[in-house]
Design a protein around this motif. Structure first.
Motif, mmCIF file in Angstrom:
data_model
loop_
_atom_site.group_PDB
_atom_site.id
_atom_site.type_symbol
_atom_site.label_atom_id
_atom_site.label_comp_id
_atom_site.label_asym_id
_atom_site.label_seq_id
_atom_site.Cartn_x
_atom_site.Cartn_y
_atom_site.Cartn_z
ATOM 1 N N GLY A 16 4.908 49.827 2.036
ATOM 2 C CA GLY A 16 3.495 50.064 1.376
ATOM 3 C C GLY A 16 2.860 51.167 2.343
ATOM 4 N N ILE A 17 1.659 51.223 2.199
ATOM 5 C CA ILE A 17 0.909 52.102 3.104
ATOM 6 C C ILE A 17 -0.502 51.545 3.314
ATOM 7 C CG2 ILE A 17 -0.168 53.485 1.060
ATOM 8 C CD1 ILE A 17 0.287 55.974 2.788
ATOM 9 N N ILE A 18 -0.992 51.722 4.662
ATOM 10 C CA ILE A 18 -2.581 51.159 4.981
ATOM 11 C C ILE A 18 -3.286 52.261 5.699
ATOM 12 C CG2 ILE A 18 -1.458 50.633 7.309
ATOM 13 C CD1 ILE A 18 -3.311 47.997 7.305
ATOM 14 N N SER A 19 -4.506 52.110 5.300
ATOM 15 C CA SER A 19 -5.463 53.168 5.427
ATOM 16 C C SER A 19 -6.621 52.779 6.110
ATOM 17 C CB SER A 19 -5.887 54.152 4.548
ATOM 18 O OG SER A 19 -6.608 53.610 3.362
ATOM 19 N N VAL A 20 -7.523 53.561 6.762
ATOM 20 C CA VAL A 20 -8.802 52.919 7.439
ATOM 21 C C VAL A 20 -9.575 52.511 6.052
ATOM 22 C CG1 VAL A 20 -8.808 54.676 9.161
ATOM 23 C CG2 VAL A 20 -9.735 55.337 7.076
ATOM 24 N N THR A 21 -9.387 52.928 5.004
ATOM 25 C CA THR A 21 -10.241 52.618 4.009
ATOM 26 C C THR A 21 -9.851 50.881 3.388
ATOM 27 O OG1 THR A 21 -10.513 54.538 2.834
ATOM 28 C CG2 THR A 21 -10.800 52.703 1.478
ATOM 29 N N ASP A 22 -8.353 50.718 3.718
ATOM 30 C CA ASP A 22 -7.944 49.293 3.471
ATOM 31 C C ASP A 22 -8.665 48.469 4.351
ATOM 32 O OD1 ASP A 22 -6.275 50.082 1.193
ATOM 33 O OD2 ASP A 22 -4.579 50.583 2.709
ATOM 34 N N ALA B 134 -2.755 61.232 0.820
ATOM 35 C CA ALA B 134 -1.580 61.664 1.301
ATOM 36 C C ALA B 134 -0.381 61.061 0.682
ATOM 37 C CB ALA B 134 -1.474 60.698 2.721
ATOM 38 N N LEU B 135 0.641 61.556 0.809
ATOM 39 C CA LEU B 135 1.955 61.408 0.288
ATOM 40 C C LEU B 135 3.129 61.156 1.189
ATOM 41 C CD1 LEU B 135 2.028 64.231 -2.316
ATOM 42 C CD2 LEU B 135 1.532 61.959 -2.730
ATOM 43 N N GLU C 58 -3.803 64.530 -9.313
ATOM 44 C CA GLU C 58 -3.567 63.728 -10.283
ATOM 45 C C GLU C 58 -3.682 62.110 -10.079
ATOM 46 O OE1 GLU C 58 0.076 62.335 -13.867
ATOM 47 O OE2 GLU C 58 0.327 64.131 -12.264
ATOM 48 N N LEU C 59 -3.178 61.602 -8.956
ATOM 49 C CA LEU C 59 -3.139 60.365 -8.741
ATOM 50 C C LEU C 59 -4.085 59.823 -7.598
ATOM 51 C CD1 LEU C 59 0.683 59.913 -8.096
ATOM 52 C CD2 LEU C 59 -0.913 59.399 -10.360
ATOM 53 N N ALA D 45 -1.240 43.629 8.317
ATOM 54 C CA ALA D 45 -1.186 44.675 7.578
ATOM 55 C C ALA D 45 -0.625 44.585 6.125
ATOM 56 C CB ALA D 45 -0.388 45.863 8.485
ATOM 57 N N GLN D 46 0.311 43.460 6.234
ATOM 58 C CA GLN D 46 0.843 43.391 4.700
ATOM 59 C C GLN D 46 -0.188 42.426 3.683
ATOM 60 O OE1 GLN D 46 4.064 40.810 5.449
ATOM 61 N NE2 GLN D 46 2.903 38.911 6.267
ATOM 62 N N ASP D 47 -1.208 42.210 4.576
ATOM 63 C CA ASP D 47 -2.195 41.540 3.620
ATOM 64 C C ASP D 47 -3.230 42.354 3.144
ATOM 65 O OD1 ASP D 47 -1.300 38.735 4.338
ATOM 66 O OD2 ASP D 47 -2.291 38.874 6.342
ATOM 67 N N ILE D 48 -3.275 43.636 3.429
ATOM 68 C CA ILE D 48 -4.270 44.607 2.826
ATOM 69 C C ILE D 48 -3.745 45.870 2.546
ATOM 70 C CG2 ILE D 48 -6.206 43.476 4.343
ATOM 71 C CD1 ILE D 48 -6.063 45.762 6.107
ATOM 72 N N MET D 49 -2.353 46.112 2.717
ATOM 73 C CA MET D 49 -1.773 47.308 2.431
ATOM 74 C C MET D 49 -1.820 47.684 1.071
ATOM 75 S SD MET D 49 2.043 46.536 2.948
ATOM 76 C CE MET D 49 3.003 45.335 2.170
ATOM 77 N N THR D 50 -1.465 48.933 0.537
ATOM 78 C CA THR D 50 -1.391 49.172 -0.934
ATOM 79 C C THR D 50 0.051 49.147 -0.954
ATOM 80 O OG1 THR D 50 -3.359 50.549 -0.675
ATOM 81 C CG2 THR D 50 -1.650 50.977 -2.674
ATOM 82 N N THR D 51 0.872 48.399 -2.112
ATOM 83 C CA THR D 51 2.064 48.560 -2.201
ATOM 84 C C THR D 51 2.770 49.643 -3.026
ATOM 85 O OG1 THR D 51 1.722 46.821 -3.962
ATOM 86 C CG2 THR D 51 2.150 46.009 -1.608
ATOM 87 N N GLU D 52 1.813 50.223 -3.909
ATOM 88 C CA GLU D 52 2.402 51.127 -4.682
ATOM 89 C C GLU D 52 2.054 52.555 -3.931
ATOM 90 O OE1 GLU D 52 -0.060 51.035 -8.359
ATOM 91 O OE2 GLU D 52 0.493 49.138 -8.817
ATOM 92 N N VAL D 53 3.295 52.766 -3.178
ATOM 93 C CA VAL D 53 3.197 53.954 -2.378
ATOM 94 C C VAL D 53 3.901 55.328 -3.264
ATOM 95 C CG1 VAL D 53 4.264 54.877 -0.200
ATOM 96 C CG2 VAL D 53 3.699 52.755 -0.501
ATOM 97 N N VAL D 54 3.313 56.416 -3.235
ATOM 98 C CA VAL D 54 3.699 57.594 -3.927
ATOM 99 C C VAL D 54 4.455 58.375 -2.981
ATOM 100 C CG1 VAL D 54 3.193 59.725 -5.423
ATOM 101 C CG2 VAL D 54 1.768 57.504 -5.719
ATOM 102 N N THR D 55 5.811 58.819 -3.280
ATOM 103 C CA THR D 55 6.630 59.607 -2.207
ATOM 104 C C THR D 55 6.910 60.789 -2.744
ATOM 105 O OG1 THR D 55 8.546 58.737 -3.332
ATOM 106 C CG2 THR D 55 7.468 57.540 -1.363
#
Length: 205
Positions: free
Chosen positions: A113-119, A36-37, A31-32, A5-15
């Protein structure tokens, strides 16, 4: 080696705060360009939440509710399903399939980070290196190794038995992944050629 998961997750997470209005959440998402948030924890022992575009459409828009008067905490999912950064991508995909979710925060002590089906579709190597193909190759190699060991040490030796134990564990895992019962193991086939080999499975652990 399986990607994690850490290899493909997005590390810039918006909270976002749970006390924020849904209108504020929509503004941030637009805007971004997010779907999901992650909802911030109130304290270190608290769980993370998640609010998605589906939550907003299904729980606010669909009922004509004023998003200025609804708070994020009223429509979010909390605690949300989380993913360990060391979890293999295949198992993340299986988790998503079983729970019908499309994304999840990646957490280990803290939010990473956050991981999605798109990732999974765009960043993982499942097309070039499907695990089933690699695993079958590993099983074939284990079978070849077991036959070599048995030829050298003898069909009734402990070493031979251990080698076939490894093969059968791998075949059982492959069978489980495919949700198919294995009719005959590689050891069964070996025993048809070397009937005395069955004795090797009687050793004491």
């Amino acid at each position: 080696m399986m990607m994690k998961a850490q290899d493909i997750m997005t590390t810039e997470v918006v909270t976002i705060r749970g006390s924020a209005t849904v209108a504020e959440a929509v503004a941030m998402m637009n805007e971004l360009c997010l779907r999901a948030l992650i909802v911030e924890r109130r304290h270190e022992q608290d769980a993370y939440g998640i609010v998605t575009e589906t939550d907003i459409v299904y729980k606010v828009t669909a009922y004509g509710v004023d998003p200025q008067k609804v708070r994020v905490f009223e429509i979010m999912t909390k605690p949300c399903i989380t993913v360990n950064p060391d979890l293999g991508v295949e198992y993340v995909a299986r988790l998503f399939a079983n729970t019908r979710i499309r994304r999840a925060p990646v957490i280990k002590d803290k939010l990473l980070g956050i991981i999605s089906v798109t990732d999974i579709l765009t960043k993982s190597d499942f097309v070039e290196k499907p695990k089933s193909v690699l695993f079958e190759e590993e099983i074939e190699q284990a079978i070849a190794d077991a036959r070599t060991i048995c030829a050298e040490k003898g069909a009734t030796s402990r070493e031979c038995a251990v080698a076939w134990d490894i093969v059968e564990e791998m075949q059982a895992e492959a069978s489980h992944q495919r949700s198919m019962k294995l009719e005959k193991t590689a050891f069964d086939e070996y025993c048809e050629e070397n009937p005395e080999a069955a004795e090797a499975r009687m050793y004491e652990s």
